[in-house]
Design a protein around this motif. Structure first.
Motif, short mmCIF file in Angstrom:
data_model
loop_
_atom_site.label_atom_id
_atom_site.label_comp_id
_atom_site.label_asym_id
_atom_site.label_seq_id
_atom_site.Cartn_x
_atom_site.Cartn_y
_atom_site.Cartn_z
N SER A 67 108.16 18.58 34.00
CA SER A 67 108.61 19.74 32.85
C SER A 67 108.44 19.03 31.76
CB SER A 67 110.19 20.69 33.51
OG SER A 67 111.05 19.80 33.18
N SER A 68 108.40 20.83 31.03
CA SER A 68 108.35 20.29 30.06
C SER A 68 109.68 20.42 29.07
CB SER A 68 107.65 21.79 28.93
OG SER A 68 107.70 21.48 28.07
N ASN A 69 110.81 20.34 29.27
CA ASN A 69 111.65 20.47 28.65
C ASN A 69 111.89 18.39 28.63
OD1 ASN A 69 112.37 22.85 28.29
ND2 ASN A 69 113.55 23.43 29.87
N SER A 84 95.37 14.00 23.63
CA SER A 84 95.19 15.14 23.01
C SER A 84 94.97 16.84 24.08
CB SER A 84 94.37 15.50 21.92
OG SER A 84 93.17 15.26 21.91
N GLN A 85 94.66 16.43 25.17
CA GLN A 85 94.07 17.25 25.92
C GLN A 85 95.49 17.04 27.20
OE1 GLN A 85 89.88 16.71 25.49
NE2 GLN A 85 90.44 17.93 27.64
N LEU A 95 101.94 25.18 28.40
CA LEU A 95 101.21 24.31 27.11
C LEU A 95 99.96 23.77 27.40
CD1 LEU A 95 104.30 24.27 25.59
CD2 LEU A 95 103.50 25.59 25.74
N VAL A 96 98.58 23.94 27.80
CA VAL A 96 97.36 23.93 27.75
C VAL A 96 96.91 23.13 26.53
CG1 VAL A 96 95.07 24.42 28.28
CG2 VAL A 96 96.82 25.89 29.39
N ASP A 97 96.47 21.60 26.62
CA ASP A 97 95.96 21.19 25.92
C ASP A 97 96.96 20.34 24.59
OD1 ASP A 97 93.87 21.43 27.38
OD2 ASP A 97 92.49 22.30 26.01
N LEU A 119 109.12 17.81 14.67
CA LEU A 119 109.63 18.50 13.69
C LEU A 119 109.38 19.51 14.07
CD1 LEU A 119 110.01 16.79 10.36
CD2 LEU A 119 111.18 16.84 12.07
N ASP A 120 107.93 20.03 14.33
CA ASP A 120 106.97 21.54 14.72
C ASP A 120 106.72 21.35 16.28
OD1 ASP A 120 105.84 23.72 14.36
OD2 ASP A 120 104.14 22.87 14.88
N PRO A 121 107.84 22.32 17.31
CA PRO A 121 107.37 21.95 18.47
C PRO A 121 105.93 22.06 19.28
CG PRO A 121 109.32 23.74 17.90
CD PRO A 121 108.65 23.14 16.12
N SER A 122 105.77 21.53 20.00
CA SER A 122 104.89 21.21 20.98
C SER A 122 104.62 23.08 21.36
CB SER A 122 104.80 20.58 21.96
OG SER A 122 104.65 18.95 21.92
N GLU A 123 103.35 23.50 20.98
CA GLU A 123 102.56 24.05 21.06
C GLU A 123 101.58 24.23 22.15
OE1 GLU A 123 103.79 26.75 17.46
OE2 GLU A 123 102.35 25.42 17.45
N GLN A 124 100.44 25.25 22.82
CA GLN A 124 98.75 25.02 23.88
C GLN A 124 97.91 24.99 22.08
OE1 GLN A 124 98.27 28.42 26.62
NE2 GLN A 124 96.77 28.71 26.17
#
Length: 523
Positions: free
Chosen positions: A2-4, A417-418, A424-426, A453-458
């Motif tokens: 999972s992402s968490n 990186s992908q 959250l794709v890529d 510090l900046d959360p992962s995003e698509q």
């Protein structure tokens, strides 16, 4: 996974051992909108596309060059001209103090034009032997007159006050003694690697031109590599330059669209030669009749003499895996001494490798070539728990090396990186596989890193850019990771760079606040 769970893993890091490798705090996050920088956020600028570390001001701390190739100039009137930001290191890490922005308008370069992408590739080396690192900047989409995307490079020299415009040099094909003529879509400068290829004590520069046509053989897109040699008098010059392609200084015959020079790396692979060797990727070379576009890597020694060349594919003896069509063996290259014996190994990214058993395309892998009698290796994400191989991850599309735990053996950084993080794709992630003295790379202390510090995003593309350097006052190296597609404050694909700092506990004295840890353990 999972992402968490991934986020928890990135910060807990499996309860690090005493020599703690990389640590989460403190982490630095840099982007065009960071405080005190002479820049502002811009959509589609791709800050962090390329990264390179070097001690430009000779103060003992590495500094970081950040390529921003798609930044627009003149309030957006000229698109994708690009620039390079330089952040200087110190005891506490990289700082905005004294940072620099370099573009074609500030240097003795060709006229700034839309689509130049200044800063698309970066490399550092001491080309004039003064003890300060110098910076090579690739501008592979530079037009030369009416010749579209012929390409060029810019050289900036270091000094005790940092990089300076004094003596900066603009190089292109067909001028300044450089062989060959600029042609459309040569992309001269798309890849760069610095090393002492003639063993004279001065760093030299290898320059990839992967789109080069070989007219004598009537072969389009075969690719070529230029080598400029350093000197005390003026640093890099075109005097005595080499232009290498298959059939000219390199074994074999050129193939259409094999893109020789797409990737480059310098390393000490041959203990019989006192200088550096050059590894060259021809990513879509036919590895065999049954593996079109499988890719190959050439390792070149003694570039100023009778060049010795060895070739590797996944069909070479002892290399794990099987060459297959479109694998792109050699897409990324990085040299490191993973077992600490003084001879470098070569990590080879194969991001288009398929997992036929699972029916998954482009999962990717990394081959590690050993040149002093040890076995070659094959690494998959499946080897690095709790990660698993997934379709289109393209594991191994970016590579770097550095000794993060200060144990005398280099560690391997693998950009993915992908990678999808749940929905959250890529978004991307980065593995650090640690080298061990004598035994080499081991999955036992594998680390996984995500945006901090900046959360992962698509579509962040975290891991697209990588650079290792001693940016702070630690004995181990630190790691800069580019996420050039990161959206910030509403600016899509503005880009960012995360810097993770080494924590070589019990090796150089570790301080945290007012506490200190001491040990009789010797480094």
């Amino acid at each position: 996974m999972s992402s968490n769970a991934r986020f928890a893993l990135a910060f807990l890091l499996f309860a690090p051992p005493l020599a703690a490798q990389l640590e989460s705090p403190p982490v630095q996050l840099w982007n065009e909108g960071s405080p005190e920088l002479l820049s502002s956020l811009q959509a589609d600028a791709h800050f962090g596309w390329a990264l390179a570390a070097g001690d430009f001001d000779c103060d003992g701390f590495d500094d970081l060059a950040v390529g921003v190739p798609d930044d627009d100039d003149q309030l957006g009137a000229v698109a994708d001209v690009g620039y390079v930001m330089v952040l200087y290191g110190g005891e506490a890490g990289l700082s905005a103090a004294g940072h620099q922005l370099w573009d074609q308008q500030s240097l003795a370069a060709a006229e700034e034009e839309a689509g130049d992408r200044f800063g698309e590739a970066l490399a550092t080396g001491d080309f004039d032997g003064d003890g300060c690192a110098d910076l090579a900047i690739g501008i592979s989409s530079e037009d030369i007159g009416t010749v579209t995307n012929a390409g060029a490079i810019q050289i900036l020299y270091g000094s005790p006050s940092g990089l300076t415009a004094t003596g900066n040099t603009f190089f292109r094909q067909g001028a300044g003694g450089i062989s060959a003529n600029p042609e459309p879509y040569d992309y001269f400068g798309q890849s760069l690697a610095a090393g002492d290829f003639d063993a004279d004590g001065f760093d030299d520069l290898a320059i990839g031109a992967p789109g080069e046509d070989i007219e004598a053989a009537t072969v389009d897109g075969a690719g070529a590599v230029h080598v400029l040699f350093g000197s005390a008098a003026s640093g890099l010059t075109g005097t005595g330059d080499l232009v290498l392609f298959r059939g000219n200084g390199l074994p074999g015959a050129p193939e259409e669209d094999e893109l020789l020079g797409f990737s480059l790396a310098a390393g000490n692979f041959n203990y019989l030669f006192s200088g550096d060797e050059l590894a060259v990727g021809a990513v879509f070379s036919a590895a065999s009749g049954s593996a079109p576009d499988g890719g190959r890597v050439l390792v070149l020694s003694n570039l100023a003499g009778a060049i010795l060349a060895a070739e590797y594919t996944q069909d070479s003896a002892g290399v794990p895996g099987v060459a297959e069509g479109s694998d792109a063996f050699g897409w990324a290259l990085a040299a490191g001494d993973f077992d600490g014996n003084g001879v470098d190994e070569l990590a080879v990214g194969v991001p288009n490798e398929d997992d036929e058993g699972a029916g998954e395309l482009q999962v990717g892998c990394v081959n590690v070539l050993d040149f002093d009698g040890g076995p070659h290796q094959l690494w998959l994400q499946e080897d690095l728990n709790p990660e698993h191989t997934e379709e289109y991850d393209r594991f191994g599309s970016m590579l770097a090396t550095g000794d993060f735990d200060a144990d005398g053996a280099d560690d391997l950084v693998i950009g993915v990186s992908q990678e999808d993080l749940g929905p959250l794709v890529d978004a991307g992630l980065v593995h650090v596989v640690h080298g061990e003295p004598v035994t080499g790379l081991s999955a036992a202390r594998d680390q996984i890193w995500l945006q901090a510090l900046d959360p992962s995003e698509q579509d962040d593309g975290f891991g697209f850019g990588l650079a290792a350097g001693r940016f702070s006052g630690h004995s181990g190296m630190d790691l800069a990771i580019g996420a050039p597609y990161d959206a910030l404050a509403g600016f899509a694909e503005a880009g960012a760079v995360n810097v993770f700092h080494s924590a070589a506990l019990l090796r150089d004295g570790f301080e945290s606040g007012d506490a200190a840890r001491w040990s009789s353990v010797e480094p």
